[in-house]
Write an enzyme that holds these catalytic residues in place. Structure first.
Site, PDB file in Angstrom:
ATOM      1  N   ASN A 196      10.839   5.813   6.111  1.00  0.00           N
ATOM      2  CA  ASN A 196       9.525   5.075   4.677  1.00  0.00           C
ATOM      3  C   ASN A 196      10.176   7.142   4.249  1.00  0.00           C
ATOM      4  OD1 ASN A 196       8.415   7.110   6.714  1.00  0.00           O
ATOM      5  ND2 ASN A 196       7.805   5.579   7.528  1.00  0.00           N
ATOM      6  N   LYS A 197       9.387   6.702   3.349  1.00  0.00           N
ATOM      7  CA  LYS A 197       9.550   8.463   2.622  1.00  0.00           C
ATOM      8  C   LYS A 197       8.439   9.457   3.894  1.00  0.00           C
ATOM      9  CE  LYS A 197       7.736  10.556  -1.250  1.00  0.00           C
ATOM     10  NZ  LYS A 197       7.002  10.463  -3.031  1.00  0.00           N
ATOM     11  N   GLU A 199       8.766  10.204   6.795  1.00  0.00           N
ATOM     12  CA  GLU A 199       9.595   9.502   7.545  1.00  0.00           C
ATOM     13  C   GLU A 199      11.516  10.580   6.983  1.00  0.00           C
ATOM     14  OE1 GLU A 199       8.785   6.420  11.116  1.00  0.00           O
ATOM     15  OE2 GLU A 199      10.606   6.081   8.291  1.00  0.00           O
ATOM     16  N   ASP A 265       8.027  -3.960  10.627  1.00  0.00           N
ATOM     17  CA  ASP A 265       9.021  -4.946  11.338  1.00  0.00           C
ATOM     18  C   ASP A 265       9.618  -6.021  10.374  1.00  0.00           C
ATOM     19  OD1 ASP A 265       8.021  -3.304  13.580  1.00  0.00           O
ATOM     20  OD2 ASP A 265       6.331  -4.817  13.769  1.00  0.00           O
TER      21      ASP A 265
END
Length: 330
Positions: A196-197, A199, A265
């Protein structure tokens, strides 16, 4: 919509969990402490973590197998039962002294009040890594794609993860990773990593404040970790995709968000499902956006079906036609 002419064979390797829910109502505060009192009306347990990836794949119609390590406890027995219920082929190793992960959420209506976890986070044993890898070598030809669901609970050690990716590459099997932590060297050579952004910022050391920075981050991920594709999920803004060194942001589906639990997920499962059928990265990301849009309208760790995705696609196509017609009238 993507090509869905056959049922893909998908292997999931990662940290299995049980998501347990204690559901009730709350209309008072305890007299002995300033905390809400939830009157429990219902209890339920579902597969979580890598198990929720499996649930979504099964709901989409894939043929799913799983490899993992669990404890020798009652939670492991429940987990195996839940996997059997959705006809998942399981290769699970019980490790003595290890706790099978279970997350218990206290729910008042659709709102989470409290959560407590029962789990082990230490790396699985060397012998168990050896056993899992031997099984992978034996079965590799049976799979169209391998999904690595890493939640930092110790199944996907750095050495094991690199062995999986290397052997999959030798056998032309795609590997798609939902990463954990900031050391992405363990995922080097994977077909796709899905950060994600936040991370992506941590791993690239780039503050993503505009499209130019977003493009830079995508390029760093692809170059440094030698992936075939590079994407970054952007929550309600959609998913950013790098192709031929150009940025494309695939917008998410307009929706009302009820619960973000397990949405990552669903992204892993749906992109893995689509890419295993040799769809393009753009079509696969569009499919994932539709799938996630469905799940975010549900509470808890939910699943999505092809029929639900197709229904959303029809809705969006109709809205696009209405918008175009309105523009022409003007």
């Amino acid at each position: 919509m993507i090509n869905i002419e056959k049922k893909p064979k998908v292997l999931v390797i990662g940290d299995l969990m049980i998501d347990s829910y204690l559901i009730g109502s709350c209309d008072r505060i305890a007299t002995d402490a300033p905390i809400p009192v939830v009157d429990i009306k219902e209890e339920k347990s579902v597969l979580g973590g890598a198990g929720n990836v499996i649930r979504n794949l099964a709901s989409l119609g894939a043929k799913v197998s799983v490899m993992s390590v669990v404890g020798n406890d009652d939670n492991a027995k429940l987990l195996k039962h839940l996997l059997d219920e959705i006809q998942t082929k399981s290769f699970l190793i019980e490790q003595k002294g290890r706790k099978t992960s279970k997350k218990t959420r206290i729910m008042a209506g659709i709102s989470q009040v409290f959560r407590f976890d029962h789990e082990s986070k230490n790396n699985i044993s060397f012998d168990n890594v050896k056993s899992l890898y031997s099984k992978l070598v034996e079965k590799i030809k049976a799979y169209d794609v391998i999904l690595l669901a890493d939640y930092g609970k110790g199944v996907l050690t750095k050495d094991f993860t690199q062995k999986i990716i290397s052997y999959a590459n030798k056998n032309s099997v795609k590997t798609i990773v939902d990463p954990y932590g900031s050391d992405y060297s363990k995922y080097k050579g994977a077909t796709l990593i899905i950060p994600n952004k936040e991370e992506a910022q941590a791993v690239t050391k780039i503050e993503i404040s505009n499209d130019d920075k977003l493009l830079d981050a995508l390029k760093v991920i692809k170059k440094d970790f030698e992936t075939e594709y590079a994407i970054i999920t952007l929550a309600e803004e959609g998913i950013a995709v790098l192709k031929e060194n150009k940025l494309s942001v695939m917008p998410t589906v307009p929706l009302e968000v009820y619960d973000v639990t397990g949405s990552g997920d669903t992204v892993l499962a749906s992109i893995g499902y689509a890419l295993s059928l040799n769809n393009s990265i753009y079509d696969s990301v569009e499919f994932a956006n539709l799938a996630t849009g469905v799940v975010l309208r549900k509470t808890g760790t939910a699943t999505v079906s092809i029929e639900e995705i197709q229904s959303d696609q029809v809705y969006l196509d109709r809205k696009l036609i209405e918008k175009n017609l309105a523009c022409k009238v003007k």
